[in-house]
Structure formats: C-alpha cells, structure tokens
Design a protein around this motif. Structure first.
Motif, PDB file in Angstrom:
ATOM      1  N   ARG A  18     -80.218  16.181  -6.089  1.00 48.47           N
ATOM      2  CA  ARG A  18     -79.693  17.343  -5.385  1.00 48.47           C
ATOM      3  C   ARG A  18     -78.373  17.756  -6.004  1.00 48.47           C
ATOM      4  NH1 ARG A  18     -81.875  18.617  -0.492  1.00 48.47           N
ATOM      5  NH2 ARG A  18     -79.900  19.596   0.111  1.00 48.47           N
ATOM      6  N   GLU A  19     -78.213  19.086  -6.061  1.00 38.45           N
ATOM      7  CA  GLU A  19     -76.945  19.610  -6.550  1.00 38.45           C
ATOM      8  C   GLU A  19     -75.859  19.363  -5.512  1.00 38.45           C
ATOM      9  OE1 GLU A  19     -77.365  23.678  -7.467  1.00 38.45           O
ATOM     10  OE2 GLU A  19     -78.831  23.370  -9.072  1.00 38.45           O
ATOM     11  N   PRO A  20     -74.621  19.209  -5.946  1.00 41.23           N
ATOM     12  CA  PRO A  20     -73.541  18.994  -4.985  1.00 41.23           C
ATOM     13  C   PRO A  20     -73.371  20.228  -4.112  1.00 41.23           C
ATOM     14  CG  PRO A  20     -72.636  19.357  -7.164  1.00 41.23           C
ATOM     15  CD  PRO A  20     -74.123  19.220  -7.335  1.00 41.23           C
ATOM     16  N   PRO A  21     -73.064  20.059  -2.847  1.00 39.84           N
ATOM     17  CA  PRO A  21     -72.875  21.212  -1.958  1.00 39.84           C
ATOM     18  C   PRO A  21     -71.720  22.083  -2.438  1.00 39.84           C
ATOM     19  CG  PRO A  21     -72.082  19.201  -0.919  1.00 39.84           C
ATOM     20  CD  PRO A  21     -72.782  18.779  -2.165  1.00 39.84           C
ATOM     21  N   GLU A  22     -71.919  23.413  -2.307  1.00 41.60           N
ATOM     22  CA  GLU A  22     -70.896  24.382  -2.719  1.00 41.60           C
ATOM     23  C   GLU A  22     -70.041  24.770  -1.507  1.00 41.60           C
ATOM     24  OE1 GLU A  22     -70.514  28.836  -4.722  1.00 41.60           O
ATOM     25  OE2 GLU A  22     -72.474  27.857  -4.522  1.00 41.60           O
ATOM     26  N   VAL A  23     -68.762  24.622  -1.652  1.00 41.51           N
ATOM     27  CA  VAL A  23     -67.832  24.927  -0.563  1.00 41.51           C
ATOM     28  C   VAL A  23     -67.333  26.359  -0.724  1.00 41.51           C
ATOM     29  CG1 VAL A  23     -65.665  24.311   0.559  1.00 41.51           C
ATOM     30  CG2 VAL A  23     -67.124  22.508  -0.401  1.00 41.51           C
ATOM     31  N   ASP A  24     -67.386  27.109   0.361  1.00 42.70           N
ATOM     32  CA  ASP A  24     -66.894  28.491   0.383  1.00 42.70           C
ATOM     33  C   ASP A  24     -65.974  28.645   1.584  1.00 42.70           C
ATOM     34  OD1 ASP A  24     -66.524  31.106  -0.302  1.00 42.70           O
ATOM     35  OD2 ASP A  24     -68.345  31.831   0.707  1.00 42.70           O
ATOM     36  N   CYS A  25     -64.793  29.237   1.363  1.00 46.33           N
ATOM     37  CA  CYS A  25     -63.796  29.329   2.421  1.00 46.33           C
ATOM     38  C   CYS A  25     -63.325  30.767   2.613  1.00 46.33           C
ATOM     39  CB  CYS A  25     -62.573  28.449   2.118  1.00 46.33           C
ATOM     40  SG  CYS A  25     -62.978  26.683   2.020  1.00 46.33           S
ATOM     41  N   LEU A  26     -62.852  31.062   3.818  1.00 45.44           N
ATOM     42  CA  LEU A  26     -62.439  32.402   4.206  1.00 45.44           C
ATOM     43  C   LEU A  26     -61.340  32.291   5.258  1.00 45.44           C
ATOM     44  CD1 LEU A  26     -63.395  35.404   3.686  1.00 45.44           C
ATOM     45  CD2 LEU A  26     -64.683  35.175   5.813  1.00 45.44           C
ATOM     46  N   VAL A  27     -60.295  33.114   5.099  1.00 41.73           N
ATOM     47  CA  VAL A  27     -59.229  33.155   6.100  1.00 41.73           C
ATOM     48  C   VAL A  27     -59.659  34.135   7.181  1.00 41.73           C
ATOM     49  CG1 VAL A  27     -56.803  33.648   6.560  1.00 41.73           C
ATOM     50  CG2 VAL A  27     -57.476  32.631   4.374  1.00 41.73           C
ATOM     51  N   VAL A  28     -59.844  33.645   8.399  1.00 44.50           N
ATOM     52  CA  VAL A  28     -60.346  34.456   9.500  1.00 44.50           C
ATOM     53  C   VAL A  28     -59.174  34.976  10.335  1.00 44.50           C
ATOM     54  CG1 VAL A  28     -61.799  34.500  11.560  1.00 44.50           C
ATOM     55  CG2 VAL A  28     -62.501  33.174   9.539  1.00 44.50           C
ATOM     56  N   HIS A  29     -58.981  36.278  10.300  1.00 43.37           N
ATOM     57  CA  HIS A  29     -57.984  36.982  11.113  1.00 43.37           C
ATOM     58  C   HIS A  29     -56.577  36.369  10.963  1.00 43.37           C
ATOM     59  CE1 HIS A  29     -57.498  40.206  13.984  1.00 43.37           C
ATOM     60  NE2 HIS A  29     -56.728  39.441  14.742  1.00 43.37           N
ATOM     61  N   ARG A  30     -56.349  35.745   9.816  1.00 44.59           N
ATOM     62  CA  ARG A  30     -55.051  35.132   9.540  1.00 44.59           C
ATOM     63  C   ARG A  30     -54.660  34.112  10.616  1.00 44.59           C
ATOM     64  NH1 ARG A  30     -51.019  40.010   8.104  1.00 44.59           N
ATOM     65  NH2 ARG A  30     -49.686  38.257   7.507  1.00 44.59           N
ATOM     66  N   ASN A  71     -72.548  17.651   9.659  1.00 45.74           N
ATOM     67  CA  ASN A  71     -71.374  18.494   9.385  1.00 45.74           C
ATOM     68  C   ASN A  71     -71.744  19.564   8.356  1.00 45.74           C
ATOM     69  OD1 ASN A  71     -69.901  16.822  11.076  1.00 45.74           O
ATOM     70  ND2 ASN A  71     -69.071  15.573   9.380  1.00 45.74           N
ATOM     71  N   THR A  72     -71.520  20.830   8.737  1.00 45.38           N
ATOM     72  CA  THR A  72     -71.821  21.934   7.823  1.00 45.38           C
ATOM     73  C   THR A  72     -70.606  22.810   7.540  1.00 45.38           C
ATOM     74  OG1 THR A  72     -72.474  23.337   9.682  1.00 45.38           O
ATOM     75  CG2 THR A  72     -74.215  22.060   8.608  1.00 45.38           C
ATOM     76  N   GLY A  73     -69.500  22.588   8.249  1.00 47.82           N
ATOM     77  CA  GLY A  73     -68.323  23.417   8.034  1.00 47.82           C
ATOM     78  C   GLY A  73     -67.109  22.859   8.724  1.00 47.82           C
ATOM     79  N   CYS A  74     -65.980  23.569   8.506  1.00 48.58           N
ATOM     80  CA  CYS A  74     -64.719  23.108   9.061  1.00 48.58           C
ATOM     81  C   CYS A  74     -63.795  24.291   9.313  1.00 48.58           C
ATOM     82  CB  CYS A  74     -64.054  22.122   8.092  1.00 48.58           C
ATOM     83  SG  CYS A  74     -62.382  21.619   8.607  1.00 48.58           S
ATOM     84  N   GLU A  75     -62.969  24.165  10.348  1.00 46.38           N
ATOM     85  CA  GLU A  75     -61.936  25.154  10.630  1.00 46.38           C
ATOM     86  C   GLU A  75     -60.580  24.464  10.564  1.00 46.38           C
ATOM     87  OE1 GLU A  75     -62.667  27.108  14.318  1.00 46.38           O
ATOM     88  OE2 GLU A  75     -64.434  28.193  13.598  1.00 46.38           O
ATOM     89  N   GLN A  76     -59.733  24.961   9.635  1.00 44.55           N
ATOM     90  CA  GLN A  76     -58.421  24.384   9.419  1.00 44.55           C
ATOM     91  C   GLN A  76     -57.349  25.370   9.869  1.00 44.55           C
ATOM     92  OE1 GLN A  76     -58.647  21.130   8.978  1.00 44.55           O
ATOM     93  NE2 GLN A  76     -57.736  20.918   6.920  1.00 44.55           N
ATOM     94  N   PRO A  77     -56.246  24.908  10.444  1.00 44.90           N
ATOM     95  CA  PRO A  77     -55.150  25.811  10.825  1.00 44.90           C
ATOM     96  C   PRO A  77     -54.595  26.535   9.600  1.00 44.90           C
ATOM     97  CG  PRO A  77     -54.874  23.649  11.832  1.00 44.90           C
ATOM     98  CD  PRO A  77     -55.982  23.522  10.829  1.00 44.90           C
ATOM     99  N   TYR A  78     -54.054  27.730   9.875  1.00 46.29           N
ATOM    100  CA  TYR A  78     -53.516  28.561   8.801  1.00 46.29           C
ATOM    101  C   TYR A  78     -52.128  29.052   9.216  1.00 46.29           C
ATOM    102  CZ  TYR A  78     -52.774  32.721   5.892  1.00 46.29           C
ATOM    103  OH  TYR A  78     -52.244  33.656   5.046  1.00 46.29           O
ATOM    104  N   GLN A  79     -51.245  29.109   8.241  1.00 41.53           N
ATOM    105  CA  GLN A  79     -49.906  29.625   8.455  1.00 41.53           C
ATOM    106  C   GLN A  79     -49.686  30.847   7.565  1.00 41.53           C
ATOM    107  OE1 GLN A  79     -47.041  26.505   7.808  1.00 41.53           O
ATOM    108  NE2 GLN A  79     -47.874  25.187   9.432  1.00 41.53           N
ATOM    109  N   THR A  80     -48.886  31.778   8.078  1.00 44.44           N
ATOM    110  CA  THR A  80     -48.667  33.048   7.378  1.00 44.44           C
ATOM    111  C   THR A  80     -48.180  32.819   5.952  1.00 44.44           C
ATOM    112  OG1 THR A  80     -48.096  34.094   9.476  1.00 44.44           O
ATOM    113  CG2 THR A  80     -47.429  35.239   7.471  1.00 44.44           C
TER     114      THR A  80
END
Length: 329
Positions: A18-30, A71-80
């Motif tokens: 199997r190919e390694p999983p591809e990680v894609d990230c997005l900043v949601v509403h800052r 586990n299929t995803g993660c939500e991390q805190p974001y700072q301005t």
C-alpha cells in the motif's frame, strides 16, 4: 526452485504494498487546522498524527476525526499569522513514519456567511445583506436566479456585505446565495467558502407580493363601484342639463344627377314639406321696337284684353307700361 519462489514473493509484495497515506491540510475559518489522510480510502491501521508550524516542536493531535474506529483526520488549534509559516506533518504507525511539509498561506476556507436576508428597499431595488467575520479581508460573490433559471454570478468588492438587484419584478421569484474568501490584501486564498443557505423573495412570500395579492382580490369590486358611479353621474347630467342625443344619419354618396335635391338628401317628412313651392308662374314678355304707325294702331285696346292684363305679374305689367310710354312719345 526456492530462489525463484523467493523472488516471486518479493515482486508480489512490492506490487501489493500500500502507498503511504497522503496528508492534506486546510485552515478552517482561521480557527483551526483541519488535516485528513483518507483520500485513498479509510486506512487499515490507526496512525498517530504529529504536526507543527516551524520553528515550533511537533505535538500530537488533540482531536482526532474517526471512521469505523479508525483515525482519518485531525483538528489542530491555529493562531493568527501561523499560515504564513511552513507546516510539517508526521504520521506514525510502529516503525512506519511518513512526513510532509505544506504551505497553508493560500489554503484558508471561511465558513459560509451568516444572517443572510433579502428585502425590497425604499428605492424599489432588491437588497441582499449578510454577515461575515474579518470584513476588511473578505471578498464575496453573490449568485441569484429568477424563476429557477440559470444562476447568475456577480462579484462583490472587499469589505462589502450587501448586494443590490435593480428593479426586481414582483411577479417573479428570486433565489439568492452568497459565499466568501480571503482577499488579496490578507493573503488571497484559493478556496471559497460554501454557499450560504438560499433566501427567496418573490410573489409567493414577500410583503410586497402579499400587498399585491390583497389588492388584486379587491380589483373586481373597485371596477364595479367605479362603473356604477360613472353611470350615476351620466344620468344626473342628462336629467339636469336636458341633453338630447341626436343620431345623425350617414350622408349618402351624391349621385351624378344633382338637379333633384330630394334624391340627394333624405329629408324628414316635415322638412320635406317646407321645400314644396306652390307659387303661380309669371308671364314675361320680351321688349321689341315698334314703329309710330304700329304704335298708334296698337294703342287701341280691345275690351277682351283687360282680363289678360289683370292676371299678369308685375314683371309683365312693367313691360307693358314701358311700351305704352314709348307709343305716347
């Protein structure tokens, strides 16, 4: 033989690996960073997710997103301002470690606009209003359609939170939506927000339409009342002013023979009698020269001629008198 079998197993393992999983990230509403690694499908194992904005240290995910206890995803805190720095991710399962570096500057997705309303203004135009955070950094796009036809998109300038549809038709139904994204002034994003919930204005649910509907219900009654008042006014006018309506017949086309006036016009009976003349004809005698001898002879009147002279008209009398004067001369 064992060597060939071992080689076959190695080749098969390489094909089915199997190919390694591809990680894609997005900043949601800052507000937070959303990362996922299930584009190729749900992973078979649970990966531990680590991430960091350089030069910070890696930290494990504080909130996992799961499907079927995987586990299929993660939500991390974001700072301005963090999105302008490189973002590193790391997936770990046993001895397997997959790392990736991402740039999130253009990967910001805002939430859809809220408090979306539509109403007709005092200028008779249709106004769409909405609310969105980070007003000074946000540009918007409005789309609307009339009577479920094709959508029409229109760009709205940065920091604007309203849109105008000029002179809408009250008999049509307008459906409107709006979406937003970060403008170029704040690091333009390639992602638009989702479309807002549609708002509808038109003949079925607008205040103006309700007013028009109630007015249309009274329209036949108003027409009847207006017609009755008009008839009453005409009757009063005819009674007080004694207006007679005279129907004038159509004048026929004159014939080529214009000598008979009775054939030309259709006179009423009384008027036709007024054109009847019963006067007696006048006798007119021509003037002629007579000699003196003839005049002397003609000066003797016969007794029978007196009746003829008495029945002649004034014109003949004046003529005879003239002849007698000439004879006397």
């Amino acid at each position: 033989m064992p060597t060939r079998l071992l080689l076959l197993l190695c080749l098969t393992a390489h094909v089915f690996a199997r190919e390694p999983p591809e990680v894609d990230c997005l900043v949601v509403h800052r507000k937070y960073v959303h990362c996922s690694w299930n584009k190729q499908g749900t992973p078979e194992v649970n990966y531990t997710f680590y991430s960091r904005f350089q030069p910070d240290k890696f930290s494990e995910c504080s909130k996992y997103l799961r499907e079927n206890n995987i586990n299929t995803g993660c939500e991390q805190p974001y700072q301005t301002g963090q999105r302008f720095r490189s973002f590193n991710t790391k997936l770990v399962h046993g001895n397997q470690i997959y790392q990736k570096e991402l740039e999130l500057k253009t990967k910001v997705k805002l939430n859809p606009p809220t408090n979306v309303t539509v109403q007709r203004g005092s200028d008779s135009n249709l106004w769409l209003n909405w609310s969105q955070d980070y007003v000074k950094c946000v540009e918007s796009e409005v789309r609307y359609r009339v009577n479920n036809r094709k959508w029409e998109n229109n760009h709205v300038s940065t920091a604007m939170q309203d849109y105008c549809v000029n002179l809408p038709s009250s008999s049509s139904i307008y459906e409107l939506q709006v979406r937003s994204r970060l403008a170029i002034y704040c690091g333009e994003s390639v992602f638009w927000s989702d479309w807002s919930q549609p708002v509808v204005w038109g003949s079925n649910n607008s205040t103006d339409a309700k007013t028009n509907k109630s007015t249309s219900e009274w329209t036949p009654v108003l027409y009847v009342v207006a017609a009755f008042i008009l008839i009453l006014l005409v009757m009063l006018l005819l009674h007080h002013e004694r207006i007679r309506i005279i129907f004038i017949p159509v004048v026929p086309k004159p014939s080529s023979d214009l000598h008979n006036i009775e054939d030309w016009f259709q006179f009423p009976k009384g008027l036709k009698e007024s054109f009847t003349y019963n006067e007696h004809p006048c006798l007119v005698r021509e003037y002629c020269h007579v000699s003196q001898s003839d005049s002397e002879a003609g000066s003797v009147f016969m007794p029978g001629n007196e009746s003829d002279l008495s029945t002649s008209c004034s014109s003949s009398t004046s003529t005879v008198s003239t002849e007698e004067e000439m004879v006397s001369v």
